[in-house]
Write an enzyme that holds these catalytic residues in place. Structure first.
Site, PDB file in Angstrom:
ATOM      1  CE  LYS A  13      -2.350  -0.566   3.797  1.00 61.59           C
ATOM      2  NZ  LYS A  13      -1.971  -1.877   4.311  1.00 61.59           N
ATOM      3  NE  ARG A  88      -3.925  -0.754  10.429  1.00 62.61           N
ATOM      4  CZ  ARG A  88      -2.972  -0.049   9.871  1.00 62.61           C
ATOM      5  NH1 ARG A  88      -3.194   1.159   9.476  1.00 62.61           N
ATOM      6  NH2 ARG A  88      -1.776  -0.556   9.688  1.00 62.61           N
ATOM      7  NE  ARG A 163       1.603  -4.360  11.354  1.00 70.34           N
ATOM      8  CZ  ARG A 163       2.569  -4.215  10.450  1.00 70.34           C
ATOM      9  NH1 ARG A 163       3.701  -4.855  10.590  1.00 70.34           N
ATOM     10  NH2 ARG A 163       2.395  -3.422   9.424  1.00 70.34           N
TER      11      ARG A 163
HETATM   12  P1  AMP Z   1       1.082   1.067   9.213  1.00 69.96           P
HETATM   13  O1  AMP Z   1       2.307   1.878   8.929  1.00 69.96           O
HETATM   14  O2  AMP Z   1      -0.125   1.531   8.421  1.00 69.96           O
HETATM   15  O3  AMP Z   1       1.303  -0.420   9.090  1.00 69.96           O
HETATM   16  O4  AMP Z   1       0.706   1.334  10.751  1.00 69.96           O
HETATM   17  C1  AMP Z   1       1.585   0.999  11.804  1.00 69.96           C
HETATM   18  C2  AMP Z   1       0.830   0.854  13.111  1.00 69.96           C
HETATM   19  O5  AMP Z   1       0.212   2.116  13.450  1.00 69.96           O
HETATM   20  C3  AMP Z   1      -0.351  -0.135  13.062  1.00 69.96           C
HETATM   21  O6  AMP Z   1       0.064  -1.475  13.287  1.00 69.96           O
HETATM   22  C4  AMP Z   1      -1.211   0.391  14.195  1.00 69.96           C
HETATM   23  O7  AMP Z   1      -0.677   0.038  15.459  1.00 69.96           O
HETATM   24  C5  AMP Z   1      -1.066   1.907  14.050  1.00 69.96           C
HETATM   25  N1  AMP Z   1      -2.099   2.463  13.145  1.00 69.96           N
HETATM   26  C6  AMP Z   1      -1.908   2.988  11.896  1.00 69.96           C
HETATM   27  N2  AMP Z   1      -3.072   3.386  11.357  1.00 69.96           N
HETATM   28  C7  AMP Z   1      -4.026   3.110  12.280  1.00 69.96           C
HETATM   29  C8  AMP Z   1      -5.437   3.261  12.315  1.00 69.96           C
HETATM   30  N3  AMP Z   1      -6.107   3.780  11.263  1.00 69.96           N
HETATM   31  N4  AMP Z   1      -6.100   2.859  13.429  1.00 69.96           N
HETATM   32  C9  AMP Z   1      -5.446   2.333  14.490  1.00 69.96           C
HETATM   33  N5  AMP Z   1      -4.125   2.137  14.524  1.00 69.96           N
HETATM   34  C10 AMP Z   1      -3.401   2.520  13.436  1.00 69.96           C
END
Ligand code: AMP
Length: 209
Positions: A13, A88, A163
């Site tokens: 993504k 999410r 995750r």
């Molecule tokens: P990502 O870089 O999108 O994989 O996000 C890293 C981490 O940030 C995720 O595993 C969550 O712990 C937190 N996170 C990111 N976006 C969200 C969201 N929309 N809602 C809740 N937690 C989030």
């Protein structure tokens, strides 16, 4: 164009979002990156969020929704934006409705075995935030800006598995929510980076440069 990118961890993504935002000239809004930036800036939100992110858990909806509301208020979002990693949860999707309308949701998916392999080889740049796979790197230095690369804490295998579990729990409802609106396009994320980009552009009707 106002876009959402959905898909499991490691599906590409972030990589695709950077390319599509460059092509469409819209800001890339990654909630994960916004949280990492909060931490780099040593803010209270950054430290609260780390308690969740380091365990692969979701940060509470109210914190994320407030953060995204503020970001979407920045004038650069007037011409459109791409949301990466948000919503999410179904509550986030519902809350987003009262903040902005959305033109299209791009759902990128691929077999989870392949994604775990990609995640375990992922390296992030401590300077510009770009991500790479070790198979494309010759050193632990960012080829773009020269800063040091690091492994995201939540990319460690057990956290990555957690995750995936969370993704499976929440995403059925989110996909249904947007399918009912008829604004989803499905993209096969197992193909090469260039092919995935081409397919996204073809499906959203954007102009390639
Ligand atoms: P990502 O870089 O999108 O994989 O996000 C890293 C981490 O940030 C995720 O595993 C969550 O712990 C937190 N996170 C990111 N976006 C969200 C969201 N929309 N809602 C809740 N937690 C989030």
């Amino acid at each position: 164009m106002k876009l959402i990118f959905l898909g499991p961890p490691g599906v590409g993504k972030g990589t695709q979002a950077v390319r599509i935002c460059d092509i469409l000239d819209i800001p890339h809004i990654s909630t994960g990156e916004l949280l990492r930036e909060e931490l780099r800036n040593d803010t209270e939100l950054g430290h609260v969020a780390k308690g969740y992110t380091s365990q692969g858990k979701l940060v509470p909806d109210n914190l994320i929704i407030e953060m995204i509301k503020e970001r979407l208020d920045v004038p650069d979002c007037k011409k459109g934006f791409l949301l990466d990693g948000f919503p999410r949860t179904i509550n986030q999707a519902i809350a987003l409705e009262s903040i902005t309308d959305i033109d299209m949701v791009v759902n990128i998916d691929a077999p989870h075995d392949l994604l775990l392999e990609r995640i375990s080889g992922r390296r992030m740049c401590s300077g510009c935030g770009k991500s790479y796979h070790i198979s494309h790197l010759s050193s632990e230095i960012c080829p773009d800006c020269g800063a040091k690369l690091y492994i995201r804490e939540d990319d460690k295998i057990e956290t990555a598995r957690k995750r995936f579990e969370i993704y499976e729990e929440e995403f059925g409802d989110i996909l249904d929510f947007y399918r009912k609106k008829g604004i989803i396009v499905d993209i096969d994320g197992a193909q090469t980076i260039d092919v995935v980009t081409e397919n996204i552009i073809k499906n959203i009707g954007g102009n390639n440069k």
